[in-house]
Enzyme design. Structure first.
Site, PDB file in Angstrom:
ATOM      1  N   GLY A 215      46.487  50.780 108.831  1.00  0.00           N
ATOM      2  CA  GLY A 215      47.020  49.449 108.593  1.00  0.00           C
ATOM      3  C   GLY A 215      47.011  49.102 107.114  1.00  0.00           C
ATOM      4  CB  SER A 216      46.956  45.829 105.421  1.00  0.00           C
ATOM      5  OG  SER A 216      48.152  45.346 106.030  1.00  0.00           O
ATOM      6  CB  ALA A 217      42.628  49.658 105.021  1.00  0.00           C
ATOM      7  CE  LYS A 219      50.033  45.788 103.497  1.00  0.00           C
ATOM      8  NZ  LYS A 219      49.991  44.372 103.938  1.00  0.00           N
TER       9      LYS A 219
END
Length: 489
Positions: A215-217, A219
């Site tokens: 997920g956004s980790a 990013k």
């Protein structure tokens, strides 16, 4: 008569030579095959006719050997078994070994040539030395804090020391007690059957052996690639990107998660802090698949062969054969991107360590039965995903995310904490309960900017909340905060 005698004597010599050859073949050439044959009970009896060496944490053995008074003279015992099960694994009369009990079996059982002053010459006698000890890098306070933080949940946490790569904690929840499998009787069989049928899979090491969409980790990797490529040069300059973002060559609009607002034209500092999908996905498309892949692989993704610490670690994957729409999704931790918690801890560690990624390791040293160190692990660099300049900007982003953004619940008074939240969709049509992620590093206030004491990643599989309220910031970040407190105490 003399001629017949010679013939008989010659035949006898041939038969004797054949007998000697066959005996040598069995005892030398095929000795290992016979020793490992399932029908041969002698290796198992020999394995358990003496105490094994121990796995040591914080100067204290967390394993032991107890006399049984039976054919298998000893069985394995464990102190705080569920706490350390993902590390020790089990050693069972019936079911073999796993974890360090497996990867370091030669040391623990005394068969490793390094344990003897004669070295490889001991292989000729086939007599094992007393079992050696395996001294781990784990910090017992950090391990216990992580175990307590995940109690009652399903998930995992991995923590490392950024400057060396020492593994400080490995926790997988739910866990199990290896002692229940150690013996050879009905109790062990019943425990094995129960654990094998448990749908929560307590014997699965989620920190090392399972990969998740990050997920956004993820990013943190995408922002690193964007800064490296020069797609962003000022963290506070508006990007000019729209909200929502129409994925290239599709009719599908990528939107931001629940509660994530004001992402249109947002600068990278704000977009990273609140986790704007649209900004980071658009940046990844500008950077391109080759540069994104290089950055991900520099952090440890797509490693071939898969790493060992010495426990085997599942291979984390960033797909290198994607179109622009798929790249956009991959770069916010979706599509085919998969990572272990240890891999995501490595991402945070490299950023904390000024862009230098250290190879993670779990065994500090190996000692013989008398306590003499026969091997010590020397920290090694894996590579530098980015230089100090980019790493410094990434620390700004991650520290802003904790001070002002979605990672606020990881903040610790008296410490500088950097982090990135993540909420990962999964399952067919994203129907599965989202995974909540948080990656982080922390250092005491006043410590050098690159002096982080810990970097970690935590993932929670079954966040106990309404689906729309599951988030890395709300569920995973508070768990990380507890572990950071223990590391800095």
């Amino acid at each position: 008569m003399t001629r017949c005698t010679r013939h008989v004597a010659f035949l006898g010599l041939v038969l004797l030579a054949g007998l000697l050859f066959q005996g040598s073949r069995i005892q030398v050439v095929e000795a290992d095959a016979y020793a490992e044959h399932p029908a041969n009970p002698r290796p198992a009896l020999a394995r358990w006719n003496r105490p094994r060496g121990d796995v040591v944490v914080g100067g204290r053995p967390v394993t032991g050997s107890a006399a049984t008074g039976e054919d298998f003279a000893y069985r394995r015992t464990y102190t705080d078994g569920p706490l350390y099960a993902p590390v020790t694994g089990f050693a069972s009369h019936l079911y073999g070994t796993s974890g360090l009990e497996e990867s370091e079996d030669a040391v623990l059982s005394g068969r490793d040539a390094r344990l003897s002053a004669l070295g490889p010459m001991t292989a000729l006698t086939r007599e094992p030395e007393p079992g050696g000890d395996v001294v781990t890098t784990l910090d017992p306070a950090v391990q216990r804090a992580a175990y307590k933080a995940l109690a009652g949940r399903k998930g995992a946490l991995a923590a490392v020391e950024p400057s060396t790569g020492r593994v400080l904690a490995l926790v997988s929840a739910p866990s199990y007690d290896p002692s229940s499998l150690a013996g050879g009787g009905r109790r062990a069989r019943e425990a094995w059957e129960k654990l094998s049928k448990d749908p929560s899979r307590p014997m699965l090491d989620r920190a090392l052996s399972r990969t998740y969409p990050p997920g956004s980790a993820f990013k943190a990797v995408t922002a690193t690639a964007a800064l490296t490529a020069g797609a962003v040069t000022d963290l506070d300059e508006p990007t000019g990107f729209p909200e929502p973002y129409r994925l290239p060559n599709t009719t599908w609009d990528l939107e931001n998660g629940p509660g994530v607002e004001n992402c249109e034209d947002a600068p990278l500092r704000y977009a990273f802090a609140v986790s704007c999908n649209t900004v980071l996905a658009r940046l990844a498309v500008e950077v391109g698949p080759e540069a994104m892949s290089r950055t991900a692989e520099a952090f440890g993704f797509n490693a071939d062969p898969s790493p060992r610490i010495p426990l085997p670690v599942a291979r984390s994957v960033f797909d290198t054969s994607v179109d622009d729409a798929q790249l956009a999704l991959s770069s916010i931790g979706q599509y085919n991107t998969r990572a272990t918690p240890l891999q995501m801890a490595m991402v945070a560690a490299a950023i904390a360590n000024d862009g230098l990624l250290m190879r993670p390791y779990l065994v500090d040293r190996v000692t013989d039965g008398g306590g003499r160190t026969v091997e010590r692990t020397v920290p090694q660099a894996m590579g530098r995903p980015r230089g100090p300049g980019v790493a410094g900007l990434m620390r700004e982003l991650m520290e802003t995310a904790v001070a002002e953004g979605s990672g606020r619940k990881a903040a610790v008074p008296g410490a500088v904490v950097g982090g990135k939240t993540g909420t990962a969709q999964h399952g067919e049509a994203n129907a599965g309960m989202p995974y909540a992620w948080f990656i982080s590093y922390a250092r005491p206030e006043g410590a050098p900017e690159t002096g982080a004491a810990i970097a970690l990643a935590v993932v929670v599989e079954d966040g106990a909340a309404d689906r729309d309220r599951i988030s890395g910031g709300g569920i995973a970040a508070p768990l990380a905060q507890k572990v950071i407190r223990a590391a800095l105490r």
